[in-house]
Design a protein around this motif. Structure first.
Motif, PDB file in Angstrom:
ATOM      1  N   GLU A   1       0.840  -1.210   0.000  1.00 17.59           N
ATOM      2  CA  GLU A   1       0.000   0.000   0.000  1.00 17.59           C
ATOM      3  C   GLU A   1       0.869   1.252   0.000  1.00 17.59           C
ATOM      4  O   GLU A   1       0.516   2.262  -0.609  1.00 17.59           O
ATOM      5  CB  GLU A   1      -0.902   0.013   1.239  1.00 17.59           C
ATOM      6  CG  GLU A   1      -1.843  -1.167   1.322  1.00 17.59           C
ATOM      7  CD  GLU A   1      -3.296  -0.772   1.147  1.00 17.59           C
ATOM      8  OE1 GLU A   1      -3.564   0.298   0.568  1.00 17.59           O
ATOM      9  OE2 GLU A   1      -4.154  -1.554   1.584  1.00 17.59           O
TER      10      GLU A   1
ATOM     11  N   GLY B   1       1.024   4.033  -2.895  1.00 16.25           N
ATOM     12  CA  GLY B   1       0.571   5.361  -2.477  1.00 16.25           C
ATOM     13  C   GLY B   1      -0.798   5.354  -1.816  1.00 16.25           C
ATOM     14  O   GLY B   1      -1.242   6.365  -1.283  1.00 16.25           O
ATOM     15  N   THR B   2      -1.478   4.201  -1.857  1.00 18.94           N
ATOM     16  CA  THR B   2      -2.827   4.141  -1.281  1.00 18.94           C
ATOM     17  C   THR B   2      -2.793   4.284   0.241  1.00 18.94           C
ATOM     18  O   THR B   2      -3.772   4.707   0.839  1.00 18.94           O
ATOM     19  CB  THR B   2      -3.518   2.824  -1.659  1.00 18.94           C
ATOM     20  OG1 THR B   2      -2.598   1.744  -1.439  1.00 18.94           O
ATOM     21  CG2 THR B   2      -3.898   2.830  -3.122  1.00 18.94           C
TER      22      THR B   2
ATOM     23  N   ARG C   1      -1.250   6.479   2.062  1.00 23.86           N
ATOM     24  CA  ARG C   1      -1.441   7.852   2.542  1.00 23.86           C
ATOM     25  C   ARG C   1      -2.913   8.248   2.487  1.00 23.86           C
ATOM     26  O   ARG C   1      -3.403   8.979   3.346  1.00 23.86           O
ATOM     27  CB  ARG C   1      -0.570   8.837   1.763  1.00 23.86           C
ATOM     28  CG  ARG C   1      -0.890   8.982   0.291  1.00 23.86           C
ATOM     29  CD  ARG C   1      -0.028  10.076  -0.352  1.00 23.86           C
ATOM     30  NE  ARG C   1      -0.302  10.236  -1.765  1.00 23.86           N
ATOM     31  CZ  ARG C   1       0.345   9.593  -2.734  1.00 23.86           C
ATOM     32  NH1 ARG C   1       1.314   8.764  -2.421  1.00 23.86           N
ATOM     33  NH2 ARG C   1       0.041   9.785  -4.000  1.00 23.86           N
ATOM     34  N   TYR C   2      -3.634   7.716   1.514  1.00 21.68           N
ATOM     35  CA  TYR C   2      -5.065   8.062   1.431  1.00 21.68           C
ATOM     36  C   TYR C   2      -5.877   7.331   2.498  1.00 21.68           C
ATOM     37  O   TYR C   2      -6.855   7.876   3.001  1.00 21.68           O
ATOM     38  CB  TYR C   2      -5.595   7.792   0.026  1.00 21.68           C
ATOM     39  CG  TYR C   2      -5.094   8.825  -0.952  1.00 21.68           C
ATOM     40  CD1 TYR C   2      -5.518  10.139  -0.873  1.00 21.68           C
ATOM     41  CD2 TYR C   2      -4.153   8.508  -1.915  1.00 21.68           C
ATOM     42  CE1 TYR C   2      -5.041  11.116  -1.727  1.00 21.68           C
ATOM     43  CE2 TYR C   2      -3.655   9.462  -2.781  1.00 21.68           C
ATOM     44  CZ  TYR C   2      -4.118  10.767  -2.683  1.00 21.68           C
ATOM     45  OH  TYR C   2      -3.628  11.734  -3.531  1.00 21.68           O
ATOM     46  N   LEU C   3      -5.483   6.104   2.832  1.00 26.52           N
ATOM     47  CA  LEU C   3      -6.158   5.424   3.943  1.00 26.52           C
ATOM     48  C   LEU C   3      -5.919   6.196   5.229  1.00 26.52           C
ATOM     49  O   LEU C   3      -6.815   6.353   6.055  1.00 26.52           O
ATOM     50  CB  LEU C   3      -5.632   3.991   4.091  1.00 26.52           C
ATOM     51  CG  LEU C   3      -5.977   3.019   2.973  1.00 26.52           C
ATOM     52  CD1 LEU C   3      -5.351   1.652   3.256  1.00 26.52           C
ATOM     53  CD2 LEU C   3      -7.485   2.885   2.817  1.00 26.52           C
ATOM     54  N   LEU C   4      -4.691   6.715   5.400  1.00 26.15           N
ATOM     55  CA  LEU C   4      -4.357   7.404   6.645  1.00 26.15           C
ATOM     56  C   LEU C   4      -4.994   8.783   6.744  1.00 26.15           C
ATOM     57  O   LEU C   4      -5.267   9.255   7.837  1.00 26.15           O
ATOM     58  CB  LEU C   4      -2.836   7.501   6.814  1.00 26.15           C
ATOM     59  CG  LEU C   4      -2.144   6.156   7.063  1.00 26.15           C
ATOM     60  CD1 LEU C   4      -0.647   6.336   7.242  1.00 26.15           C
ATOM     61  CD2 LEU C   4      -2.737   5.461   8.288  1.00 26.15           C
ATOM     62  N   VAL C   5      -5.229   9.449   5.626  1.00 22.91           N
ATOM     63  CA  VAL C   5      -5.900  10.746   5.722  1.00 22.91           C
ATOM     64  C   VAL C   5      -7.418  10.587   5.688  1.00 22.91           C
ATOM     65  O   VAL C   5      -8.128  11.574   5.837  1.00 22.91           O
ATOM     66  CB  VAL C   5      -5.450  11.756   4.628  1.00 22.91           C
ATOM     67  CG1 VAL C   5      -3.965  12.017   4.719  1.00 22.91           C
ATOM     68  CG2 VAL C   5      -5.856  11.315   3.250  1.00 22.91           C
ATOM     69  N   ALA C   6      -7.890   9.360   5.530  1.00 22.39           N
ATOM     70  CA  ALA C   6      -9.357   9.139   5.476  1.00 22.39           C
ATOM     71  C   ALA C   6     -10.106   9.546   6.754  1.00 22.39           C
ATOM     72  O   ALA C   6     -11.204  10.094   6.628  1.00 22.39           O
ATOM     73  CB  ALA C   6      -9.680   7.695   5.103  1.00 22.39           C
ATOM     74  N   PRO C   7      -9.645   9.317   7.970  1.00 21.93           N
ATOM     75  CA  PRO C   7      -8.403   8.736   8.453  1.00 21.93           C
ATOM     76  C   PRO C   7      -8.653   7.387   9.106  1.00 21.93           C
ATOM     77  O   PRO C   7      -9.397   7.268  10.060  1.00 21.93           O
ATOM     78  CB  PRO C   7      -7.996   9.752   9.510  1.00 21.93           C
ATOM     79  CG  PRO C   7      -9.312  10.267  10.065  1.00 21.93           C
ATOM     80  CD  PRO C   7     -10.389   9.971   9.050  1.00 21.93           C
ATOM     81  N   ALA C   8      -7.985   6.354   8.585  1.00 17.85           N
ATOM     82  CA  ALA C   8      -8.190   5.017   9.132  1.00 17.85           C
ATOM     83  C   ALA C   8      -7.590   4.879  10.534  1.00 17.85           C
ATOM     84  O   ALA C   8      -8.054   4.071  11.325  1.00 17.85           O
ATOM     85  CB  ALA C   8      -7.571   3.979   8.205  1.00 17.85           C
TER      86      ALA C   8
END
Ligand code: ADP
Ligand code: MG
Lengths: 318, 290
Positions: free
Chosen positions: B110, B114-115, B117-124
């Protein structure tokens, strides 16, 4: 050119001495004091490598600042990430997708990662976001097969899955054709009209000029200026422009007359006008036998401001 | 320094959200072609073993004769033994390799795409995401083991007779009892893979390259298996995650011999604890720059 309203309570982003030195020793962001007022479309302008993405990573809690603090929506980051980030949509350093999933499933996954997103409305919101970026027809295609422009749109759709208070868009038009760029600009204006604050990073001046109400200029990790667009342009000095077939002589005389930063470009010599009456400067040119075709004072544009700030301008004035 | 997880106000977080994220994670993992290929290979192994045994007995040779994986000799008499044989054949390499690939890829893949960073800003949330990844890899341990067992049971039933069977200790047990023990063995084998899973997940927090993490984890599996061959390393061997793997066969004794089994499960728990903590310490403080 100080902060717009330093310390205002409704600032959407406020950083204080924000600094990042990467593990390799690279000082990417150096003592950044950034203030993004609510409701603005804020342009974050700087050449490649000036620290824009690094700043955004710190604002989004992806990397830890070496020193300094950052507040987003009034709360400290990265500590308050769980309460702040659901209200923020972000496109950071280009889109990233699951190539083996279709566009719709990519958005379903990103929405599932948001702890405050309602699963009951998930499908409807995903469909809405796909519609908004014009991807409804390609929703069932694997993301691997998307063009760069389509990937960029899908990334934007992920940022628009829910109504957001802040949108952070890092070079959102990279890789798009002029038509795609126009569409993004239209989208940004629509979102801003709905009251969303938009933080838009770019290395292209005209992109910022076209949509932004405020801007900040970065170079080599440092903040050179920030404020409303009108203030920024006003900060630049007007330029004296002399058209002449004798540019070398003209440049010499202008320097003698106290004109600063004299540059010659073909038959045009420009520089910062001195404090004295310009009629005297003109008379001196004529007295020295310089043949003058034109003698004008050009109003400062944002581009001049930008050039003045970043030095040579290098690859940035797009 | 726990970073993204210290929510300081109760926003409208949905209590069952973690389950939704887990479901999404499982679906995403299981729809990868890589995962499907791994499961396909695992399903094929019992078929190959079954067919080979069948062909050999047709030719009149006695199957096995000491060589080959455990229980191979019993397969012709009772198809249920193919389950034990197939697990004994896949546990040394195929199963841990599959788990190593999935675990190594879990975070590094991931990050590379690059996915992350998007999971983390979702924020998971970093801790939650790690737990969800851990749970997914654990589910994959169970799933891959069950795929081997189910494929073996099916192949065994098709090619060989089924019926009451004999334990290693020589006592007879009913077919139903044998089936129950087969299920128990599958569960123990799945649990035996948790050490590799934890190791792989930790490796996965160290790099932004899924391939590198997968290769490293699989390399560690092979290394452990090789080191376990050397009697000179007696001091170390009992701590290799693979050292007690074959203890699952002790479930086929009557009464069950628990000594090595508990050692095995305890060792897996130790690995899960140590490398799970290391993964957490690393992942919750790591700069995500990919
Ligand atoms: N992960 C990293 N490790 C080390 N240095 C980095 C890393 N990411 C960026 N940099 C360096 O930090 C500086 C700023 O980069 P970046 O924030 O990406 O600039 P921009 O987004 O404005 O192009 C550059 O000199 C870049 O080489
Ligand atoms: Mg950048």
């Amino acid at each position: 050119m100080d902060a717009v309203r330093p310390g205002a309570a409704d600032d959407v982003i406020a950083t204080c001495g924000l600094t990042k030195r990467y593990r390799g020793g690279q000082l990417a962001v150096d003592g950044l004091d950034l203030t993004v007022p609510a409701g603005s479309v804020f342009g974050f302008l700087g050449p490649n490598g000036s620290g824009k993405t690094t700043t955004i990573r710190m604002l989004m809690g992806l990397i830890e600042p070496t020193s300094g603090t950052a507040r987003v929506l009034g709360r400290p980051m990265p500590r308050a990430a769980r309460t702040v980030l659901p209200q923020v949509g972000a496109l950071i350093e280009g889109p990233a997708l699951y190539g083996h999933l279709c566009g719709r499933d990519n958005l379903l996954r990103y929405d599932a990662a948001d702890p405050t997103a309602d699963p009951r409305t998930r499908r409807a919101r995903v469909a809405g976001a796909l519609d908004r970026v014009g991807l409804a027809a390609a929703a069932d295609k694997r993301a691997r097969a998307y063009s760069l422009g389509m990937k960029q749109r899908l990334g934007l759709a992920a940022a628009l899955l829910r109504p957001r208070r802040l949108l952070v868009l890092d070079e959102p038009t990279n890789g798009l054709d002029p038509q795609g760029m126009r569409e993004i600009r239209t989208l940004i204006r629509e979102l801003a009209a709905d009251g969303t604050t938009v933080f838009l990073s770019s290395h292209l001046l005209d992109e910022i000029e076209q949509v932004c109400t405020h801007a900040a200029v970065m170079a080599r990790g440092r903040l050179l200026a920030q404020g409303a667009m009108t203030e920024l342009a006003a900060g630049a000095r007007d330029r004296l422009v002399v058209s002449t077939p004798d540019p070398a002589d003209a440049a010499r005389v202008l320097k003698e007359q106290g004109v600063a930063d004299v540059t010659t470009d073909g038959g045009q010599v420009t520089g910062e006008p001195p404090a004295k009456d310009l009629a005297e400067v003109n008379a001196a040119l004529v007295a020295a036998g310089v043949r003058v075709r034109g003698f004008t004072l050009r109003r400062a544009s944002l581009e001049d401001a930008f050039m003045a700030l970043t030095g040579e301008g290098s690859d940035v004035a797009g | 320094m726990s970073r993204a997880d210290a929510g300081d106000a109760a926003a409208v977080h949905r209590p069952l959200w973690t389950l939704g994220l887990l479901r999404s994670e499982l679906l995403t993992t299981l729809r990868r072609r890589r995962t499907l290929v791994l499961l396909g290979v695992l399903a094929a192994v019992p078929v190959l073993v079954g067919v080979a045994v069948k062909i050999q007995t047709r030719r009149g040779g006695s199957s096995g004769g000491g060589a080959g994986p455990a229980f191979l000799g019993e397969v012709t008499g009772n198809g249920l033994f193919l389950v034990f044989t197939a697990l004994a054949a896949t546990l040394p390499f195929f199963l841990p390799m599959a788990v190593g690939v999935v675990a190594g890829d879990a975070l590094a893949g991931e990050a590379g795409a690059g996915t992350l960073r998007y999971l983390l800003v979702a924020p998971a949330g970093r801790t939650r995401l790690l737990l969800v990844k851990y749970a997914t890899v654990a589910v994959f341990c169970l799933l891959s083991t069950l795929v081997v067992a189910a494929s073996a049971l099916l192949t065994g039933a098709l090619l060989f007779p089924l019926g009451d069977l004999m334990t290693i200790s020589g006592t007879g047990i009913s077919f139903a009892d044998g089936l129950l023990r087969a299920l128990l063995i599958a569960l123990v084998v799945a649990a035996s893979l948790l050490g590799v899973a934890s190791l792989g997940l930790f490796v996965s927090t160290l790099t932004d390259s899924g391939i590198a993490a997968m290769a490293t984890t699989v390399g560690l599996v092979v290394t452990a298996q090789i080191l376990d061959q050397f009697p000179q390393l007696d001091a170390v061997r009992p701590y290799l995650f693979s050292h007690y793997w074959m203890s699952f066969a002790d479930l086929m004794r009557d009464p069950v011999y628990w000594h090595d089994l508990t050692r095995d499960l305890g060792l897996q728990a130790l690995y899960a604890g140590v490398f799970g903590s290391a993964a957490w310490a690393r992942f919750t403080t790591k700069d995500i720059t990919a």
